[in-house]
Design a protein around this motif. Sequence first.
Motif, short mmCIF file in Angstrom:
data_model
loop_
_atom_site.label_atom_id
_atom_site.label_comp_id
_atom_site.label_asym_id
_atom_site.label_seq_id
_atom_site.Cartn_x
_atom_site.Cartn_y
_atom_site.Cartn_z
N VAL A 392 0.93 -1.17 0.11
CA VAL A 392 -0.19 -0.05 -0.12
C VAL A 392 0.83 1.21 -0.03
CG1 VAL A 392 -1.54 1.39 1.34
CG2 VAL A 392 -2.11 -1.14 1.15
N SER A 393 2.05 1.33 0.67
CA SER A 393 3.10 2.33 0.76
C SER A 393 3.39 2.71 -0.62
CB SER A 393 3.85 1.99 1.67
OG SER A 393 3.59 2.11 3.12
N ALA A 394 3.72 1.61 -1.32
CA ALA A 394 4.36 1.66 -2.66
C ALA A 394 3.34 2.45 -3.44
CB ALA A 394 4.61 0.14 -3.22
N TYR A 395 1.99 1.67 -3.43
CA TYR A 395 0.92 2.31 -4.33
C TYR A 395 0.73 3.95 -3.94
CZ TYR A 395 -0.32 -2.62 -5.38
OH TYR A 395 -0.24 -3.82 -5.70
N VAL A 396 0.84 4.27 -2.67
CA VAL A 396 0.62 5.59 -2.38
C VAL A 396 1.39 6.44 -2.86
CG1 VAL A 396 0.39 7.12 -0.38
CG2 VAL A 396 -0.74 5.00 -0.20
N ASN A 397 2.91 6.06 -2.81
CA ASN A 397 4.17 7.07 -3.06
C ASN A 397 4.55 6.89 -4.69
OD1 ASN A 397 4.29 7.65 -0.07
ND2 ASN A 397 5.32 5.89 0.26
N GLY A 398 4.08 5.62 -4.96
CA GLY A 398 4.83 5.61 -6.43
C GLY A 398 3.67 5.30 -7.50
N LYS A 400 -0.12 5.60 -9.47
CA LYS A 400 -1.58 6.30 -9.96
C LYS A 400 -2.78 5.82 -9.50
CE LYS A 400 1.07 7.81 -14.08
NZ LYS A 400 0.92 7.87 -15.81
N ASP A 401 -3.35 6.51 -8.76
CA ASP A 401 -4.86 6.38 -8.12
C ASP A 401 -5.90 5.39 -9.36
OD1 ASP A 401 -3.69 7.09 -5.73
OD2 ASP A 401 -5.06 8.54 -5.69
N ASP A 402 -5.69 6.07 -10.38
CA ASP A 402 -6.61 5.83 -11.52
C ASP A 402 -6.42 4.34 -12.17
OD1 ASP A 402 -4.41 6.62 -12.94
OD2 ASP A 402 -5.56 7.68 -14.29
N MET A 403 -5.02 3.82 -11.70
CA MET A 403 -4.79 2.62 -12.25
C MET A 403 -5.28 1.24 -11.38
SD MET A 403 -3.13 3.10 -14.96
CE MET A 403 -2.85 1.64 -15.25
N ARG A 404 -5.97 1.65 -10.33
CA ARG A 404 -6.56 0.49 -9.34
C ARG A 404 -5.53 -0.65 -8.99
NH1 ARG A 404 -12.50 0.34 -13.12
NH2 ARG A 404 -12.62 2.56 -13.20
N ASN A 405 -4.53 -0.19 -8.43
CA ASN A 405 -3.63 -1.09 -8.33
C ASN A 405 -4.04 -1.85 -7.18
OD1 ASN A 405 -1.37 -0.23 -9.96
ND2 ASN A 405 -1.29 1.62 -8.48
N THR A 406 -3.73 -3.24 -7.12
CA THR A 406 -4.44 -4.34 -6.33
C THR A 406 -3.71 -5.16 -5.33
OG1 THR A 406 -5.78 -4.48 -8.25
CG2 THR A 406 -6.27 -6.47 -6.63
N VAL A 407 -4.06 -5.53 -4.09
CA VAL A 407 -3.48 -6.40 -3.12
C VAL A 407 -4.46 -7.46 -3.12
CG1 VAL A 407 -2.36 -4.68 -1.74
CG2 VAL A 407 -4.78 -5.12 -1.38
N VAL A 408 -3.73 -8.80 -3.21
CA VAL A 408 -4.43 -10.02 -3.47
C VAL A 408 -4.29 -10.90 -2.33
CG1 VAL A 408 -4.79 -12.07 -5.20
CG2 VAL A 408 -3.91 -9.79 -6.20
N HIS A 409 -5.59 -11.56 -1.71
CA HIS A 409 -5.46 -12.54 -0.85
C HIS A 409 -5.60 -11.86 0.61
CE1 HIS A 409 -4.42 -15.40 -3.81
NE2 HIS A 409 -2.95 -15.16 -3.74
N VAL A 410 -4.78 -11.21 0.80
CA VAL A 410 -4.87 -10.29 2.30
C VAL A 410 -5.41 -11.08 3.52
CG1 VAL A 410 -5.45 -7.77 2.97
CG2 VAL A 410 -5.32 -8.34 0.50
N ARG A 411 -4.83 -11.77 4.06
CA ARG A 411 -5.25 -12.10 5.27
C ARG A 411 -5.43 -11.22 6.53
NH1 ARG A 411 -4.13 -14.93 10.19
NH2 ARG A 411 -4.80 -17.03 10.20
N ASN A 412 -4.52 -10.72 6.55
CA ASN A 412 -4.41 -9.35 7.55
C ASN A 412 -4.06 -8.24 7.06
OD1 ASN A 412 -3.35 -12.19 9.18
ND2 ASN A 412 -5.12 -11.24 10.07
#
Length: 580
Positions: A392-398, A400-412
């Motif tokens: 999430v930090s990488a998405y925030v800092n590097g 573009k919000d409109d690219m809908r970057n995704t995290v997958v599975h996410v146990r916690n």
Amino acid sequence: MTAIDYSPKANGQQNPAITHADLVVYGKIFTCERLRVGDGTPGMNYQTVEAFAVKDGKYVYVGDKEGAKAFIEAGKTEVLDYTGKGLVMPSCGNGHAHYSMGFALPLVGTIVSGENDPEKFLKEILPAAVQKARDTKATTVFGFGWNYLGFMENMPTRQQLDAICSDIPIYFADDEGHKGLANTLCLINAGIMKADGTVLKKGKDIRGGEIVMGPDGTPTGLLKEQAGTYTRSFLDNERLYTVDVAKINMAKIQEHLLSEGYTMYIDGWCNYFYNNNFYKAAQQMDKAGDMKFVLGMNYEIESWMDVDEALEKAAAVQKYATTRVKTNWLKLFMDGTVEGGTGFVEPLYPDGHQGIANWTEEELTDITRKTNEKGMTMHVHTMGNKAVNYVVSAYVNGGKDDMRNTVVHVRNVIASDYQRMADHNVHVVSGMLWHHCPSWAAGYIRENGLAPKGIEDKSYPMKTYFDRGITMTSHTDFPATSGSPDDPFGIMEIAVTGVLHGEDGTPWWPEELLTREQAITAMTINVAKQMFVENERGSISVGKYADFLLVNKDVLSCPVTEIHEARPVATYFEGEKVFG
């Protein structure tokens, strides 16, 4: 699209340019569209209607039964009355799975059942696989499916594999795809050791993975995480997985998806065999007019690769994109699995280790920036909460919000990261199907230190994403389903109850359970959003493609313990019946 009044008083949505339809459907129809409130914004309640009409593969009317009658022309319009027979709803999407791998494995190798023990593997399964390879003059003995917990007390060694076959490389992945067993020749070809026994790579020399070492100071043949993907890359993959095999595979995938009610699907690892043959097969299938679903394709980069070189290869596969083949995702592994001891977590595991992080936050930020600049979306495997935090930090800092970057599975998830996800349009592909366990599981996890203290049964959040306005989708991760269902309605029951049908379990983390409408949303319109096709698919709305299901049970009102019994009687794609 025509401006539509979604208020309850509306007779229906309508395309005024259409005078008759190809198909009119009556029934209880869940549109997955929200009813509009006074100012025109979507409210909390979902729209259920009595009828819709389809022309040229798209909805031209959605509303009440009386309004649909105007679109019926004798001899030209098919009328399908599904009233009282179940539910009509948008067809579903699968936000992440590995059908490309799972359906390919029986074509190119051997499946090991999770119930098989090491003795049967060595005495029956592997010898048969070797004989099959010799009969077909194969250059690789390949397999998948052994269970780590079932093998760990008597893990087969490379020497035992050598005793069965030493002149053909052997590689067998486990049922999660996170570990592998290899014979000596396979390790030699990968440059891990020499034929004379000299060790060239050991332990954690391969970034993001582990070459398990034996008491004699040489590799045992067990490879964890990225050590396994590295070794697989040296197999004769072009011969193992050809375009012709990929075409057969693609047809099998489509048949399976449509039978379960999926018409949107993102494949998690399209270059699994380290070539572009799956991309080529998908393009050829759609150009031939045979593609009856929308396929999203991920190009995976491993932590041991040269990133810039790999990014160029990932960008190059964009040439295979077509109307129904979307190629704009880049896949990374951030960590492993929490219960497997390789999830990147905070606090630490009870024994003091933190798991495996394949990338630093700075590297992820740089990769995200470069990927988004190329018009591609990040799609990252994350299990541990610290892994989620880094990504999430990488998405925030590097990113573009409109690219809908995704995290997958996410146990916690670390609590503060929810707001950052919402603020930066981070999408979540949730492991809804894993939100359950037998009644003894939490205690077993706790007693054996398989997860950090306090999160033994706090896994795979769902409701919080909806509460925070985060787009969450469902996935199956097939074939790594770990005994969980692959179909939408089996998953839906887990998301609503926290219990797998037939399992002796209590509801798992009930605070995170969903409503039925939310579960369907995660499987339909939210998958369309993840795939950038929400203006075309994912709900029943005028102007969108008519992708819908006739379900044999009303999953909105039936007893919750019966939801898993639901099945599609028919699946429609672009107005055409493609399964039934």
